[in-house]
Scaffold this motif. Structure first.
Motif, short mmCIF file in Angstrom:
data_model
loop_
_atom_site.label_atom_id
_atom_site.label_comp_id
_atom_site.label_asym_id
_atom_site.label_seq_id
_atom_site.Cartn_x
_atom_site.Cartn_y
_atom_site.Cartn_z
N PHE A 23 -2.53 6.77 -7.88
CA PHE A 23 -2.21 5.65 -7.00
C PHE A 23 -1.53 4.53 -7.78
O PHE A 23 -1.96 4.19 -8.89
N LEU A 24 -0.47 3.97 -7.20
CA LEU A 24 0.22 2.81 -7.77
C LEU A 24 0.90 3.10 -9.11
O LEU A 24 1.01 2.23 -9.95
N VAL A 82 2.27 -6.32 -11.40
CA VAL A 82 2.69 -5.36 -10.37
C VAL A 82 2.59 -3.92 -10.84
O VAL A 82 2.54 -3.01 -10.02
N ASP A 83 2.56 -3.72 -12.16
CA ASP A 83 2.61 -2.33 -12.62
C ASP A 83 1.31 -1.91 -13.27
O ASP A 83 0.57 -1.08 -12.75
N VAL A 86 0.84 -1.20 0.00
CA VAL A 86 0.00 0.00 0.00
C VAL A 86 0.87 1.25 0.00
O VAL A 86 0.60 2.21 -0.74
N HIS A 111 4.13 3.49 -11.21
CA HIS A 111 5.50 3.01 -10.98
C HIS A 111 6.46 3.73 -11.92
O HIS A 111 6.08 4.26 -12.96
N GLY A 135 -1.54 -3.38 -11.07
CA GLY A 135 -1.09 -3.60 -9.69
C GLY A 135 -2.22 -3.53 -8.68
O GLY A 135 -2.18 -4.15 -7.63
N PHE A 136 -3.24 -2.79 -9.06
CA PHE A 136 -4.36 -2.61 -8.16
C PHE A 136 -5.03 -3.94 -7.83
O PHE A 136 -5.37 -4.21 -6.67
N LEU A 167 7.36 1.21 -20.92
CA LEU A 167 6.73 1.89 -19.78
C LEU A 167 7.01 1.21 -18.45
O LEU A 167 7.13 1.86 -17.43
N LEU A 190 -2.91 -5.95 -5.47
CA LEU A 190 -2.98 -5.45 -4.10
C LEU A 190 -4.13 -6.12 -3.35
O LEU A 190 -4.00 -6.55 -2.21
#
Lengths: 141, 779
Positions: A94-95, B745-746, A81, A97, B749-750, B733, B753
């Motif tokens: 959010f999130l 993960v990118d 998080v 990278h 990623g949501f 990207l 999570l």
């Protein structure tokens, strides 16, 4: 009391466990570019620990690995998080990278990605989850 | 105007405070002034120069739901009845209800009812009308169940609630249809747009639903059954609600909407038939009763039927007679209920078989009852108002025309006068039965629980005033005629008509002959009543609607219980079968109905030997799980399927999936083994052949369904895959070559999570399950 002589198991375990742990770390770190990632890495680490538990017994391993695996779950989630929330600091959604290439004295040029941090969160969570489940059920009489 | 509706509601909040003083001053004394002041306020509008009045207060303007109040002749008539008789009833109740009763409750309910009733008759907005309509149902429910420790009271209250709310909801449906068609919520603008309504295809629905509401509220056949059971209420309540006000709400509704429907043939047919049947049935049933209030209840039903029939006739004369009789009925029936209450109060019984010869003990009450019953019977005497309206009723029944109507309506026109006379004969019989049964004949003091004596004067005031009304209207019928009855009739008709003059003496015309026939046959029937007792007892006997209601209510309970028991067995196996079966059927039907099944063989990859062999092993293993008998064997064979999947992932070049699948499969097999270690041995399922075959059908069907869905989904690709985007941008990207990982993960990623959150929750849940079990064992 019956006590089996599991010398071979214990000896091989001490070798294999380290190989497994090493492989797990490899999977975690290599995940971005080759097969692997936090999930498999976590599971692999867990299997190394399980192997240790199986051959040395719960009490012994508890002494060398004084970790409460349940606390790993919130820690892992927190890492994930925070990684996401961190992008707010750079005025990004959010999130989000990012990644970049850095040159270190010993390793040479290395790619570092913030996605890695997220993967570490996944890794820690999965490790905690797997260990919690297995240990809870195994301890239950 | 609006405050007269809201003030009773507002003051009802303060009644509990006042009722604390009830040991010193009877609560009713304070309450009395509320309806009295309202009555005084509205009496100022009475007069020949009456004009309609409108008032609006916004409530929910965006939905068109506002307190639109509208005072015309019809509402004025009802408002005066409600407030006037309300005041008298409160006065009467002061002497009727002792200080040991829960007076606070009584007057709160009564005020609530009064406000609701005023709201019903004054509302121009259909939704506000409906709101007040339901409030009358609720407050009437509370009042009928006032002596709630009495089982019959609760039964009666529930019955009236169920029936009137059923009607209320039907009426609500009609209102919604009306407001959708006309795009307005005001009754007056609906009347203006009556052509739209009359040409609408929904017209029959609107009419039937609306009339259901009116018939249930006004206790018309066959919905009259709640009214006799509502007699368990205290007598002031019966006098107020079930003779003068609430039961006339249905009449009000029909009258209010009759400008819209009066030219519709079915309105005439339905309302007239139901009214006439109710008149005959109610008056016949009243003769059978032995309880004073039951006689009055059926008498109310029959009189309401008569008014309803007149509203159905729809001629100028009939409508005039209807509003006239609404007023007359309220006067004499209110007084009769109060008389019945006095008799009950002073003798301790309402059973007419025990009463008799009370004339000498209660001369005042007897005189009041004399006027009331004779007026109800329609005896041709110039000081009884009942005679005038009954005469007008006969007059209107023979002057019906069937111009351009169907043959059925024509037949109806022929029959109605005879039915009217028939019903009125019984009206005469029960009126006489009521009066002479209670006050005439010999006294049977030994049967009475109390020694009878004259009622206190306070209790007599209200019936005296009502009987004075009977006499005054009887002597000077034109007194109320032009001042407000004519306005009421105009409001019902929707047009202003010529004023009618009521005369006692018409000359020797058909209506008078009808009246005399009624009196003649009535006297004969009354005198020979004992001989007819067998007939009265025989019909309807076992075929009573009351029993039907009980049976229906009981059947509703038992049948729904039975149905629920059929499928709510508690067996998870059955629930799963139902869920899967329904999914299966619906999906199959949808797929074939919408042409969702497409099977194309182009765009397929070549089949290799290794794929075939892996899949073959998996199929064998999967079938093996069905037939294996041993737990451990099942787990291990299921593991084979899992590893087979992992191999397939390898073949199809999904290394991440293969890795994860391998490890997860191992972990889950281990967990399964751990779990089954603790589990009891599987019992051999004792299945019947039919349940087994149903299981087979469902499972095979579901497998087939999924296969078809898979193939169809593959065969019909409507859009290009977005995979190319990921392949292109994964490195640019995301900075990674492992596309799967970059997506996880990118890019997405949501999802990840929350997937790890799910894992965490699962782990904690397992932990707490196991620990909680231990704690329970420790206790």
């Amino acid at each position: 009391m019956y006590k089996p002589n599991d010398l071979i198991l214990r000896t091989t375990t001490s070798l294999i466990a380290f190989i497994l742990l090493g492989f797990a770390i490899y999977l975690l770190l290599a995940g971005h570019n080759s097969p692997g990632g936090g999930f498999v890495g976590g599971l692999m680490t867990a299997s190394a620990f399980v192997l240790m538990y199986m051959s040395y017994g719960i009490e012994t391993v508890k002494k060398i690995l004084p970790i409460n695996f349940r606390t790993l779950i919130p820690i892992g989630l927190l890492i994930a998080v925070v990684t996401g929330v961190g992008s707010f600091a750079f005025n990004e959604p959010f999130l989000s990278h990012t990644f970049g290439y850095f040159t270190f004295p010993l390793f040479g040029e290395i790619e570092l990605a913030t996605a890695m941090l997220f993967d570490i969160g996944v890794y820690v969570t999965v490790l905690g989850v797997t260990m919690t489940i297995i240990l809870t059920i195994a301890n239950d009489q | 105007m609006i405050f007269t509706v809201l003030i009773p509601l507002l003051l009802a909040c303060f009644v509990p405070l006042i009722s604390k003083l009830k040991d010193k001053i009877h609560t009713g004394i304070f309450i009395f002034f509320i309806p009295f002041v309202i009555f005084l306020y509205y009496i100022q509008f009475v007069g020949s120069d009456f004009t309609t009045m409108k008032q609006t207060i916004n409530w929910i303007p965006s939905l068109g739901v506002n307190f639109n109040f509208y005072l015309d002749g019809l509402s004025l008539l009802f408002v005066l009845l409600i407030s006037g008789i309300g005041a008298l009833v409160v006065l009467y109740s002061i002497y009727y209800l002792g200080k040991d009763e829960r007076l606070g409750h009584f007057y709160v309910y009564l005020l609530m009812f009064m406000a609701a009733m005023l709201g019903v008759v004054l509302s121009d907005n259909i939704y506000v009308l409906y709101t007040f309509w339901e409030l009358t149902s609720i407050s009437s429910f509370l009042l009928i169940g006032y002596w709630h420790f009495n089982e019959r009271s609760r039964y009666g209250a529930l019955k009236s609630m169920l029936i009137t709310v059923f009607g209320g909801l039907s009426m609500f449906g009609a209102f919604i249809l009306l407001s959708v068609i006309t795009d307005t919520t005001s009754i007056q603008s609906m009347i203006e747009q009556k052509d739209i309504i009359l040409n609408s295809t929904y017209l029959p629905f609107i009419l039937v639903l609306l009339l259901l509401g009116a018939f249930t509220k006004s206790a018309q056949f066959p919905f009259h059954i709640w009214l006799p059971d509502a007699m368990e209420a205290p007598t002031p309540v019966s006098a107020y609600l079930h003779s003068a006000t609430m039961v006339k709400a249905g009449l009000f509704l029909v009258a209010r909407f009759s400008p819209i429907f009066s030219s519709y043939e079915w309105f005439f047919i339905i309302v007239s038939i139901v009214g006439i049947i109710t008149l005959c049935w109610g008056s016949y049933m009243a003769v059978r009763q032995t309880d004073l209030k039951a006689i009055l209840a059926f008498s109310t039903i029959s009189q309401l039927g008569m008014i309803m029939a007149m509203l159905g006739f729809g001629t100028d004369l009939a409508i005039y007679a209807a509003v006239f009789h609404i007023l007359n009925h309220a006067t004499f029936k209110g007084s009769l209920f109060m008389v019945a209450g006095i008799v009950d109060h002073e003798t301790g019984t309402r059973d007419i078989r025990k009463l008799g010869g009370l004339l000498t003990f209660m001369p005042m009450t007897a005189t009041l009852a004399l006027f009331g019953t004779f007026s109800m019977a329609g005896i041709p005497l110039p000081f009884l108002n009942g005679f005038y309206s009954k005469e007008l009723f006969f007059d209107s029944s023979i002057h019906l025309t069937s111009n351009g109507l169907s043959s059925f309506a024509e037949f109806l026109v022929q029959v109605i006068p005879y039915l009217a006379v028939f019903g009125s004969i019984f009206t005469f019989v029960y009126s006489m039965y009521f009066f002479f049964g209670v006050f005439g004949g010999k006294n049977q003091l030994s049967l009475l629980p109390k020694k009878p004596h004259e009622a206190p004067i306070g209790m007599l005031i209200s019936p005296i005033i009502l009987v004075l009304g009977v006499i005054v209207i009887g002597l000077f019928p034109n007194l109320v005629n032009g001042t407000f009855l004519a306005h009421a009739a105009d409001a019902v008709k929707g047009t202003v008509a010529e004023e009618l003059h009521i005369l006692f003496w018409h000359g020797w015309k058909t209506p008078l002959i009808m009246s005399l026939t009624v009196v003649g046959i009535g006297i004969v029937l009354t005198l020979t009543r004992k001989k007819w007792a067998g007939v009265y007892r025989f019909i309807p006997g076992k075929l009573s609607l009351f029993k039907l209601y009980d049976i229906v209510l009981e059947k509703l309970n038992s049948v729904s219980k039975g149905i629920t028991k059929q499928y709510m067995t508690g067996s998870l196996r059955l629930y799963v079968a139902i869920i899967l079966g329904v999914t299966l059927t619906l999906t199959f039907i949808t797929m074939f109905a919408t042409g969702g099944v497409t099977i194309q063989f182009d765009n397929l990859a070549d089949v290799r030997v290794i794929e075939v062999s892996v899949v073959f092993i998996m199929i064998v293993a999967a079938i093996g799980t069905i037939f294996a008998r041993n737990n451990v064997a099942i787990i291990l064979i299921a593991g084979v399927v899992g590893y087979g999947v992992a191999v397939l992932f390898v073949i199809y070049r999904a290394p991440d999936l293969a890795l994860t699948q391998l490890v997860i499969e191992t972990v889950s097999v281990v967990l399964f083994l751990l779990c089954f270690y603790h589990m009891p041995k599987l019992r051999k399922r004792d299945e019947t052949k039919s349940s087994k075959s149903i299981n087979i059908i469902i499972s095979v069907g579901f497998g087939a369904l999924m296969t078809i869905i898979g193939i169809s989904a593959h065969s019909s690709k409507w859009f290009d895959s977005i995979a190319d985007y990921f392949i292109e941008t994964s490195y640019k990207l995301g900075g990674g070559h492992n596309i799967v990982n970059v997506i996880l993960v990118d890019m997405r990623g949501f999802d990840t999570l929350f997937e790890i959150t799910v894992l965490g929750i699962a782990a904690l849940a397992i932990f707490s399950l196991v620990k909680l079990k231990k704690n329970k064992e420790a206790e």
